[in-house]
Design a protein around this motif. Structure first.
Motif, PDB file in Angstrom:
ATOM      1  N   ALA A   4       0.837  -1.204   0.000  1.00  0.00           N
ATOM      2  CA  ALA A   4       0.000   0.000   0.000  1.00  0.00           C
ATOM      3  C   ALA A   4       0.866   1.245   0.000  1.00  0.00           C
ATOM      4  N   SER A   5       1.975   1.205   0.776  1.00  0.00           N
ATOM      5  CA  SER A   5       2.877   2.345   0.846  1.00  0.00           C
ATOM      6  C   SER A   5       3.532   2.615  -0.504  1.00  0.00           C
ATOM      7  N   CYS A   6       3.996   1.543  -1.181  1.00  0.00           N
ATOM      8  CA  CYS A   6       4.635   1.698  -2.489  1.00  0.00           C
ATOM      9  C   CYS A   6       3.643   2.233  -3.509  1.00  0.00           C
ATOM     10  N   SER A   7       2.412   1.723  -3.468  1.00  0.00           N
ATOM     11  CA  SER A   7       1.389   2.170  -4.401  1.00  0.00           C
ATOM     12  C   SER A   7       1.057   3.638  -4.202  1.00  0.00           C
ATOM     13  N   SER A   8       0.980   4.080  -2.945  1.00  0.00           N
ATOM     14  CA  SER A   8       0.687   5.473  -2.654  1.00  0.00           C
ATOM     15  C   SER A   8       1.820   6.381  -3.104  1.00  0.00           C
ATOM     16  N   TYR A   9       3.068   5.937  -2.900  1.00  0.00           N
ATOM     17  CA  TYR A   9       4.214   6.774  -3.266  1.00  0.00           C
ATOM     18  C   TYR A   9       4.279   7.026  -4.766  1.00  0.00           C
ATOM     19  N   LYS A  10       3.855   6.026  -5.571  1.00  0.00           N
ATOM     20  CA  LYS A  10       3.919   6.175  -7.023  1.00  0.00           C
ATOM     21  C   LYS A  10       3.065   7.332  -7.530  1.00  0.00           C
ATOM     22  N   SER A  11       2.076   7.743  -6.755  1.00  0.00           N
ATOM     23  CA  SER A  11       1.204   8.831  -7.182  1.00  0.00           C
ATOM     24  C   SER A  11       1.708  10.193  -6.710  1.00  0.00           C
ATOM     25  N   VAL A  12       2.848  10.223  -5.988  1.00  0.00           N
ATOM     26  CA  VAL A  12       3.354  11.485  -5.432  1.00  0.00           C
ATOM     27  C   VAL A  12       4.313  12.225  -6.362  1.00  0.00           C
ATOM     28  N   PRO A  13       5.324  11.588  -6.959  1.00  0.00           N
ATOM     29  CA  PRO A  13       6.297  12.343  -7.758  1.00  0.00           C
ATOM     30  C   PRO A  13       5.672  12.977  -9.006  1.00  0.00           C
ATOM     31  N   TYR A  14       6.080  14.215  -9.290  1.00  0.00           N
ATOM     32  CA  TYR A  14       5.640  14.890 -10.499  1.00  0.00           C
ATOM     33  C   TYR A  14       6.468  14.415 -11.694  1.00  0.00           C
ATOM     34  N   LEU A 165       1.278  20.683  -3.066  1.00  0.00           N
ATOM     35  CA  LEU A 165       0.215  19.751  -2.691  1.00  0.00           C
ATOM     36  C   LEU A 165       0.625  18.934  -1.470  1.00  0.00           C
ATOM     37  N   THR A 166      -0.319  18.632  -0.617  1.00  0.00           N
ATOM     38  CA  THR A 166      -0.056  17.739   0.498  1.00  0.00           C
ATOM     39  C   THR A 166      -0.013  16.305  -0.025  1.00  0.00           C
ATOM     40  N   LEU A 167       0.320  15.356   0.834  1.00  0.00           N
ATOM     41  CA  LEU A 167       0.350  13.950   0.435  1.00  0.00           C
ATOM     42  C   LEU A 167      -1.036  13.427   0.068  1.00  0.00           C
ATOM     43  N   PHE A 168      -2.076  14.135   0.509  1.00  0.00           N
ATOM     44  CA  PHE A 168      -3.439  13.710   0.203  1.00  0.00           C
ATOM     45  C   PHE A 168      -3.937  14.264  -1.123  1.00  0.00           C
ATOM     46  N   GLY A 169      -3.191  15.187  -1.730  1.00  0.00           N
ATOM     47  CA  GLY A 169      -3.608  15.767  -2.997  1.00  0.00           C
ATOM     48  C   GLY A 169      -3.510  14.769  -4.138  1.00  0.00           C
ATOM     49  N   LYS A 170      -4.507  14.769  -5.015  1.00  0.00           N
ATOM     50  CA  LYS A 170      -4.524  13.842  -6.154  1.00  0.00           C
ATOM     51  C   LYS A 170      -3.809  14.491  -7.330  1.00  0.00           C
ATOM     52  N   ARG A 171      -2.541  14.165  -7.469  1.00  0.00           N
ATOM     53  CA  ARG A 171      -1.723  14.793  -8.504  1.00  0.00           C
ATOM     54  C   ARG A 171      -2.117  14.385  -9.918  1.00  0.00           C
ATOM     55  N   ASP A 172      -2.813  13.269 -10.034  1.00  0.00           N
ATOM     56  CA  ASP A 172      -3.238  12.826 -11.363  1.00  0.00           C
ATOM     57  C   ASP A 172      -4.637  13.321 -11.725  1.00  0.00           C
ATOM     58  N   ASN A 173      -5.199  14.175 -10.878  1.00  0.00           N
ATOM     59  CA  ASN A 173      -6.556  14.678 -11.143  1.00  0.00           C
ATOM     60  C   ASN A 173      -6.708  16.078 -10.546  1.00  0.00           C
ATOM     61  N   THR A 184     -16.869  32.159 -22.067  1.00  0.00           N
ATOM     62  CA  THR A 184     -17.031  30.711 -21.900  1.00  0.00           C
ATOM     63  C   THR A 184     -16.085  30.196 -20.824  1.00  0.00           C
ATOM     64  N   LYS A 185     -16.500  29.137 -20.141  1.00  0.00           N
ATOM     65  CA  LYS A 185     -15.699  28.579 -19.043  1.00  0.00           C
ATOM     66  C   LYS A 185     -15.263  27.161 -19.380  1.00  0.00           C
ATOM     67  N   GLU A 186     -14.076  26.816 -18.917  1.00  0.00           N
ATOM     68  CA  GLU A 186     -13.551  25.465 -19.092  1.00  0.00           C
ATOM     69  C   GLU A 186     -13.237  24.867 -17.723  1.00  0.00           C
ATOM     70  N   LEU A 187     -13.525  23.585 -17.579  1.00  0.00           N
ATOM     71  CA  LEU A 187     -13.116  22.825 -16.398  1.00  0.00           C
ATOM     72  C   LEU A 187     -12.380  21.594 -16.909  1.00  0.00           C
ATOM     73  N   VAL A 188     -11.065  21.556 -16.677  1.00  0.00           N
ATOM     74  CA  VAL A 188     -10.246  20.462 -17.217  1.00  0.00           C
ATOM     75  C   VAL A 188      -9.535  19.744 -16.074  1.00  0.00           C
ATOM     76  N   SER A 189      -9.255  18.465 -16.300  1.00  0.00           N
ATOM     77  CA  SER A 189      -8.494  17.657 -15.350  1.00  0.00           C
ATOM     78  C   SER A 189      -7.075  17.493 -15.867  1.00  0.00           C
ATOM     79  N   LEU A 190      -6.102  17.688 -15.010  1.00  0.00           N
ATOM     80  CA  LEU A 190      -4.698  17.631 -15.396  1.00  0.00           C
ATOM     81  C   LEU A 190      -3.975  16.570 -14.572  1.00  0.00           C
ATOM     82  N   ASN A 191      -3.094  15.838 -15.222  1.00  0.00           N
ATOM     83  CA  ASN A 191      -2.304  14.807 -14.561  1.00  0.00           C
ATOM     84  C   ASN A 191      -0.874  15.321 -14.404  1.00  0.00           C
ATOM     85  N   LEU A 192      -0.512  15.728 -13.199  1.00  0.00           N
ATOM     86  CA  LEU A 192       0.813  16.291 -12.957  1.00  0.00           C
ATOM     87  C   LEU A 192       1.882  15.212 -12.802  1.00  0.00           C
ATOM     88  N   ASN A 193       1.466  13.953 -12.746  1.00  0.00           N
ATOM     89  CA  ASN A 193       2.443  12.855 -12.752  1.00  0.00           C
ATOM     90  C   ASN A 193       3.014  12.634 -14.151  1.00  0.00           C
TER      91      ASN A 193
END
Length: 211
Positions: A4-14, A165-173, A184-193
């Motif tokens: 679980a720790s390894c899986s969580s860490y993979k979502s942290v680095p940009y 971002l904190t460790l709880f921030g979703k860097r891929d969303n 006009t307005k845009e709402l986009v999702s960005l993956n910082l990983n």
């Protein structure tokens, strides 16, 4: 727990696949902010003879509290020009100018061209955005509205201003809200990983963007 720790860490680095940036062959233009409705502009015109340029440099009186004193001192500051919903401003002598959608350099060229009928020399025209701001919210250390002076900022610089971002921030969303010049307005999702983010049209933030 280790899995679980390894899986969580993979979502942290940009920018995890950073090699794609170095392999990108297409030359991207340098970002240049465009003037939009509701922007506040300061415009200065400089010539060899300051008196000649004076009619084009309006000032207003501002009251400032004098240090350690209850008296008020009047100090002139440059007039700011509000860009209306049609993208125009009212400029002294020259009248109404269409500046919406132009970069600062383009606006300076426009004013310089209009001044040719009034000045014998080519003046120095400087246009600045006085209210260039972006907002950073959510799982960051210091959510706030940032008012900028350099008129250029990318996503990672904005996050750095807010303590990242904190460790709880979703860097891929990461969500970006943007209002365009036409309303006009845009709402986009960005993956910082994903390092491809640096090639995205949303990598450099526009004024009034909400991240």
């Amino acid at each position: 727990m280790l899995l679980a720790s390894c899986s969580s860490y993979k979502s942290v680095p940009y920018l995890q696949n950073h090699e794609v940036v170095n392999q990108f062959d297409e030359a991207l233009p340098l970002y240049d902010a465009k003037i939009m409705p509701k922007d506040l502009l300061t415009i200065t015109v400089n010539a060899t003879d300051p008196q000649v340029a004076a009619p084009f440099n309006l000032t207003v009186q501002s009251s400032l509290n004098a240090a350690r004193s209850t008296s008020l001192s009047q100090q002139p500051t440059l007039q700011q020009y509000l860009v209306n919903n049609e993208g125009t401003i009212d400029f002294p002598v020259l009248g109404r100018l269409q500046v919406g959608g132009l970069t600062k350099n383009q606006a300076e060229d426009l004013i310089r061209e209009k001044l040719a009928d009034y000045l014998r020399e080519v003046p120095i025209v400087t246009v600045r955005m006085a209210n260039y701001k972006i907002s950073v919210l959510g799982e960051v250390a210091n959510p706030k509205v940032h008012t900028l002076t350099e008129e250029k900022i990318n996503i990672f610089e904005a996050l750095a201003l807010s303590g990242d971002l904190t460790l709880f921030g979703k860097r891929d969303n990461v969500k970006l809200i943007r209002e365009n010049a036409d309303g006009t307005k845009e709402l986009v999702s960005l993956n910082l990983n994903d390092a491809n983010i640096v090639h995205s049209p949303y990598y450099n933030l526009q004024q009034n963007d909400i991240l």
